[in-house]
Design a protein around this motif. Structure first.
Motif, short mmCIF file in Angstrom:
data_model
loop_
_atom_site.label_atom_id
_atom_site.label_comp_id
_atom_site.label_asym_id
_atom_site.label_seq_id
_atom_site.Cartn_x
_atom_site.Cartn_y
_atom_site.Cartn_z
N ASN A 1 0.96 -1.07 0.24
CA ASN A 1 -0.14 0.22 0.09
C ASN A 1 1.10 0.90 0.02
O ASN A 1 0.41 2.41 0.63
CB ASN A 1 -0.87 0.15 1.07
N LEU A 2 2.29 1.22 -1.49
CA LEU A 2 2.55 2.47 -0.85
C LEU A 2 1.71 3.04 -2.17
O LEU A 2 0.98 3.05 -2.28
CB LEU A 2 4.42 1.76 -1.64
N LEU A 3 2.19 4.75 -1.92
CA LEU A 3 1.84 5.67 -2.73
C LEU A 3 3.00 6.23 -3.78
O LEU A 3 3.51 6.22 -3.92
CB LEU A 3 1.10 7.59 -1.98
N PRO A 4 1.44 5.83 -5.08
CA PRO A 4 2.74 5.67 -6.03
C PRO A 4 3.16 6.86 -6.81
O PRO A 4 4.33 6.85 -7.57
CB PRO A 4 1.71 4.91 -7.66
N ALA A 5 2.65 8.00 -6.19
CA ALA A 5 3.16 9.17 -6.02
C ALA A 5 4.46 9.70 -5.77
O ALA A 5 4.88 10.67 -6.08
CB ALA A 5 2.38 10.44 -6.53
N LEU A 6 4.73 9.31 -4.21
CA LEU A 6 5.85 9.56 -3.60
C LEU A 6 6.93 8.76 -4.06
O LEU A 6 6.94 7.60 -4.01
CB LEU A 6 4.99 9.42 -2.30
N THR A 7 8.35 9.27 -3.57
CA THR A 7 9.80 8.38 -3.92
C THR A 7 9.56 7.71 -2.28
O THR A 7 8.34 7.64 -2.02
CB THR A 7 10.83 9.07 -3.44
N LEU B 1 9.87 -2.64 -2.21
CA LEU B 1 8.90 -2.49 -1.00
C LEU B 1 8.76 -2.30 -0.22
O LEU B 1 7.89 -1.84 0.44
CB LEU B 1 7.72 -2.43 -2.18
N GLN B 2 9.06 -4.22 -0.10
CA GLN B 2 8.88 -4.30 1.53
C GLN B 2 9.54 -3.56 2.23
O GLN B 2 8.75 -3.13 3.23
CB GLN B 2 8.96 -5.66 1.31
N ARG B 3 10.55 -3.10 1.87
CA ARG B 3 11.66 -2.67 2.85
C ARG B 3 10.45 -0.89 3.22
O ARG B 3 10.82 -1.00 4.40
CB ARG B 3 13.00 -2.91 3.16
N VAL B 4 10.56 -0.50 1.78
CA VAL B 4 9.38 0.63 2.07
C VAL B 4 8.41 1.08 3.18
O VAL B 4 8.37 1.38 3.95
CB VAL B 4 9.61 1.63 1.16
N MET C 1 11.01 5.91 -7.05
CA MET C 1 9.53 5.19 -7.00
C MET C 1 9.03 4.50 -6.80
O MET C 1 10.27 3.59 -7.51
CB MET C 1 8.55 6.53 -8.66
N PRO C 2 8.29 3.95 -6.32
CA PRO C 2 7.50 2.86 -6.08
C PRO C 2 8.11 1.56 -7.10
O PRO C 2 8.12 0.70 -7.16
CB PRO C 2 6.48 2.77 -5.73
N VAL C 3 7.19 2.30 -8.73
CA VAL C 3 6.99 1.76 -9.68
C VAL C 3 8.40 0.71 -10.19
O VAL C 3 8.42 0.01 -10.98
CB VAL C 3 6.17 2.31 -11.12
#
Ligand SMILES: Nc1ncnc2c1ncn2[C@@H]1O[C@H](COP(=O)(O)OP(=O)(O)O)[C@@H](O)[C@H]1O
Ligand SMILES: [Mg+2]
Length: 246
Positions: free
Chosen positions: A98-104, A152-155, A143-145
């Motif tokens: 559930n990360l926000l795609p527009a944020l680093t 992603l899990q570590r973020v 970026m998440p993508v």
């Protein structure tokens, strides 16, 4: 170690649905989670582990029974107060990121600090520093993508830890991580859990991390069936766990 409890559940039941298709996911769970420890919860797929995590953090209401978190009776917390309590006191590490795609990456890690009105630049720097500790410093501005599943899990883990919640609840936190990152995450969680007023609860079947457990609680078919003490050290070997477990 502390003598207090992060969570106390009494006779907790959870039924999904009604009538013939009802699923009794929790069937009278009594569980005390001590402060100052890492408590692991294991059991076969479908036995109710995720449901129990959600009920004991108030993300799902119990059908019966009582839950107390950090001395607060959950049923007494409602609406905005419940949200604020959760935001301040509980860190969630779930399988969906559930990360926000527009944020680093660093901004995603810093999100709880933005919500707590920490100045944006200072918050993002703390996000960056925590990502560095998790071995992701070089990807802080990605970026998440642009990130792999493990990254992603570590973020998501950084985001859960950044505001130093007193209770950290994790569902398979190391499942998608390599051994080295998994170890770094567990070291971080252990650092958190040794505080006498904080606790970590981990659902896992990753035997690489059992050595970090202060206790292991076994669930079967909506009930807790056994609790084994660990010592949180590398010399601890838990009893074998069935491979069907997922
Ligand atoms: N939202 C839901 N609606 C209906 N049944 C559910 C729901 N969530 C979980 N269940 C059921 O509750 C039982 C326990 O599920 P879960 O807590 O996810 O188990 P685990 O995490 O141990 O694999 C399973 O039978 C599952 O199918
Ligand atoms: Mg689950």
């Amino acid at each position: 170690m502390s003598t207090g409890y992060a969570v106390r559940c009494r006779q907790v039941e959870k039924v999904f649905g009604a009538g013939e298709t009802a699923v009794r996911a929790l069937r009278g769970v009594d569980w005390d989670v001590p402060l100052g420890e890492i408590s692991m919860l294991v059991g076969q797929s479908g036995c109710g582990k995720t449901t129990l995590l959600m009920v004991l953090t108030g993300l799902l209401d119990a059908s019966a029974g009582t839950v107390e978190i950090l001395g607060e009776a959950l049923h007494a917390l409602r609406g905005e107060r419940a949200n604020r309590f959760r935001l301040q006191n509980i860190g969630f590490i779930f399988q969906q990121y559930n990360l926000l795609p527009a944020l680093t990456a660093a901004e995603n890690a810093a999100l709880p600090l933005y919500a707590a009105d920490v100045p944006r630049r200072a918050a993002t720097e703390r996000g960056r520093a925590l990502l560095h500790t998790l071995g992701l410093g070089a990807r802080a501005d990605a970026m998440p993508v642009e990130l792999s599943g493990g990254q992603l899990q570590r973020v998501a883990i950084a985001r859960s830890l950044i505001n130093e919640p007193r209770l950290i609840v994790c569902d398979e936190p190391t499942a998608s991580l390599d051994a080295e990152s998994g170890h770094a995450v567990m070291e971080l969680l252990r650092g958190v859990a040794v505080s006498p007023d904080r606790a970590v609860v981990i659902v896992t079947h990753d035997n690489r991390i059992f050595e970090f457990a202060d206790s292991i609680t076994y669930m079967e078919d909506g009930r807790i069936v056994r609790r084994a003490n660990g010592n949180g050290s590398a010399s601890f070997r838990p009893p074998s766990v069935p491979d069907r477990m997922h």
